[in-house]
Design a protein around this motif. Structure first.
Motif, PDB file in Angstrom:
ATOM      1  N   THR A  21     -38.504  30.889  -0.489  1.00 13.17           N
ATOM      2  CA  THR A  21     -37.105  30.538  -0.744  1.00 13.17           C
ATOM      3  C   THR A  21     -36.910  29.945  -2.130  1.00 13.17           C
ATOM      4  O   THR A  21     -35.816  30.003  -2.672  1.00 13.17           O
ATOM      5  N   ASP A  58     -28.573  27.634   2.892  1.00 13.00           N
ATOM      6  CA  ASP A  58     -29.518  28.724   2.623  1.00 13.00           C
ATOM      7  C   ASP A  58     -30.763  28.600   3.491  1.00 13.00           C
ATOM      8  O   ASP A  58     -31.234  29.592   4.062  1.00 13.00           O
ATOM      9  N   LYS A  61     -29.973  29.345   7.187  1.00 17.21           N
ATOM     10  CA  LYS A  61     -29.821  30.781   7.411  1.00 17.21           C
ATOM     11  C   LYS A  61     -31.193  31.441   7.478  1.00 17.21           C
ATOM     12  O   LYS A  61     -31.462  32.239   8.386  1.00 17.21           O
ATOM     13  N   LYS A  62     -32.067  31.125   6.544  1.00 17.47           N
ATOM     14  CA  LYS A  62     -33.394  31.727   6.494  1.00 17.47           C
ATOM     15  C   LYS A  62     -34.175  31.439   7.781  1.00 17.47           C
ATOM     16  O   LYS A  62     -34.751  32.343   8.376  1.00 17.47           O
ATOM     17  N   HIS A  64     -33.066  30.371  10.728  1.00 16.72           N
ATOM     18  CA  HIS A  64     -32.418  30.959  11.911  1.00 16.72           C
ATOM     19  C   HIS A  64     -32.683  32.467  11.960  1.00 16.72           C
ATOM     20  O   HIS A  64     -32.904  33.030  13.038  1.00 16.72           O
ATOM     21  N   ASP A  65     -32.668  33.130  10.787  1.00 19.03           N
ATOM     22  CA  ASP A  65     -32.910  34.571  10.728  1.00 19.03           C
ATOM     23  C   ASP A  65     -34.300  34.950  11.228  1.00 19.03           C
ATOM     24  O   ASP A  65     -34.494  36.051  11.744  1.00 19.03           O
ATOM     25  N   ILE A  66     -35.288  34.043  11.095  1.00 20.31           N
ATOM     26  CA  ILE A  66     -36.634  34.380  11.580  1.00 20.31           C
ATOM     27  C   ILE A  66     -36.845  33.935  13.024  1.00 20.31           C
ATOM     28  O   ILE A  66     -37.935  34.102  13.562  1.00 20.31           O
ATOM     29  N   GLY A  67     -35.798  33.378  13.640  1.00 17.95           N
ATOM     30  CA  GLY A  67     -35.870  33.091  15.069  1.00 17.95           C
ATOM     31  C   GLY A  67     -35.877  31.638  15.481  1.00 17.95           C
ATOM     32  O   GLY A  67     -36.006  31.340  16.673  1.00 17.95           O
ATOM     33  N   TYR A  68     -35.725  30.718  14.554  1.00 18.63           N
ATOM     34  CA  TYR A  68     -35.634  29.308  14.946  1.00 18.63           C
ATOM     35  C   TYR A  68     -34.290  29.032  15.601  1.00 18.63           C
ATOM     36  O   TYR A  68     -33.271  29.600  15.196  1.00 18.63           O
ATOM     37  N   GLU A  69     -34.303  28.163  16.590  1.00 16.69           N
ATOM     38  CA  GLU A  69     -33.082  27.711  17.262  1.00 16.69           C
ATOM     39  C   GLU A  69     -32.914  26.222  16.993  1.00 16.69           C
ATOM     40  O   GLU A  69     -33.873  25.461  17.079  1.00 16.69           O
ATOM     41  N   HIS A  83     -39.130  27.307  17.450  1.00 22.03           N
ATOM     42  CA  HIS A  83     -39.423  28.736  17.406  1.00 22.03           C
ATOM     43  C   HIS A  83     -40.526  29.012  18.420  1.00 22.03           C
ATOM     44  O   HIS A  83     -41.489  28.245  18.514  1.00 22.03           O
TER      45      HIS A  83
END
Length: 161
Positions: A21, A58, A61-62, A64-69, A83
Motif C-alpha cells: 500500500t 484506503d 478498503k484494501k 476489507h477487499d482481501i476478506g477482513y471483517e 479474517h
C-alpha cells in the motif's frame, strides 16, 4: 470457529500488504515486542499496527477487499478486524508530524502523544520492520496490572537492556 492466534506467516502477509500500500506504519503490541527481541516469544491473538491516519479509508478498503471483517469500530482511535485465514488485526490511526512525533486520538476526544524516538525499524527474519521502540513498549507496559502475556512481553523487553 474464529482463528484465535496469529502466526509469523500471518504477520508477514500483513506486513507485505502494508508494504504494497505504501502507507506508513509501525508494528505494535506483542508482535512488536517479538520483532524487537528477534524471535517469537509467545502466541499472539492479533497483529497491532499503527498507521498514517491520512490513509484510513484506503487501508480499510484494501483489507476489507482481501476478506477482513470489522469486529470493533472505535474510530478515530482503533478498528479491530478479523479474517478467517489471517486472524485478528488491530489498527490504530496515527497523525504523524514532520519532526517524527505522532499523536493518536483517545476515547475522550483528546490525544495521546508519541515522541519521535517511539518509532524505529529493526531487522527480523531478513526484513527491516518498522515498529514501536523498546522505550515506548516499556512505557506502554506500565501503569496497569500486567496480564500474564504482558508480563512475558515486559520481561522480554527488559532482557534487551
Amino acid at each position: 470457529m474464529k482463528k484465535e492466534h496469529t502466526t509469523e506467516t500471518d504477520l508477514f502477509k500483513i506486513l507485505d500488504i502494508m508494504d504494497e500500500t505504501g502507507i506508513k506504519y509501525y508494528l505494535d503490541g506483542g508482535w512488536g515486542v517479538d520483532v524487537l527481541t528477534g524471535k517469537q516469544n509467545r502466541q499472539h491473538r492479533d497483529i497491532d499496527l499503527d498507521f498514517d491516519a491520512d490513509f484510513t479509508d484506503d487501508l480499510l478498503k484494501k483489507i476489507h477487499d482481501i476478506g477482513y471483517e470489522t469486529v470493533t469500530d472505535w474510530l478515530p482511535v482503533r478498528i479491530e478486524l478479523w479474517h478467517e485465514t489471517y486472524g485478528y488485526l488491530d489498527i490504530h490511526p496515527f497523525i504523524f508530524d514532520a519532526d517524527g512525533s505522532a499523536k493518536q486520538a483517545d476515547l475522550e476526544g483528546g490525544f495521546y502523544q508519541f515522541e519521535a524516538d517511539f518509532f524505529t525499524t529493526v531487522p527480523y527474519q531478513d526484513r527491516q520492520i518498522p515498529c514501536i521502540s523498546q522505550k515506548a513498549q516499556l512505557l506502554f507496559h506500565s501503569g496497569y496490572e500486567l496480564r500474564e502475556i504482558d508480563q512475558i512481553d515486559f520481561q522480554n523487553l527488559k532482557s534487551l537492556e
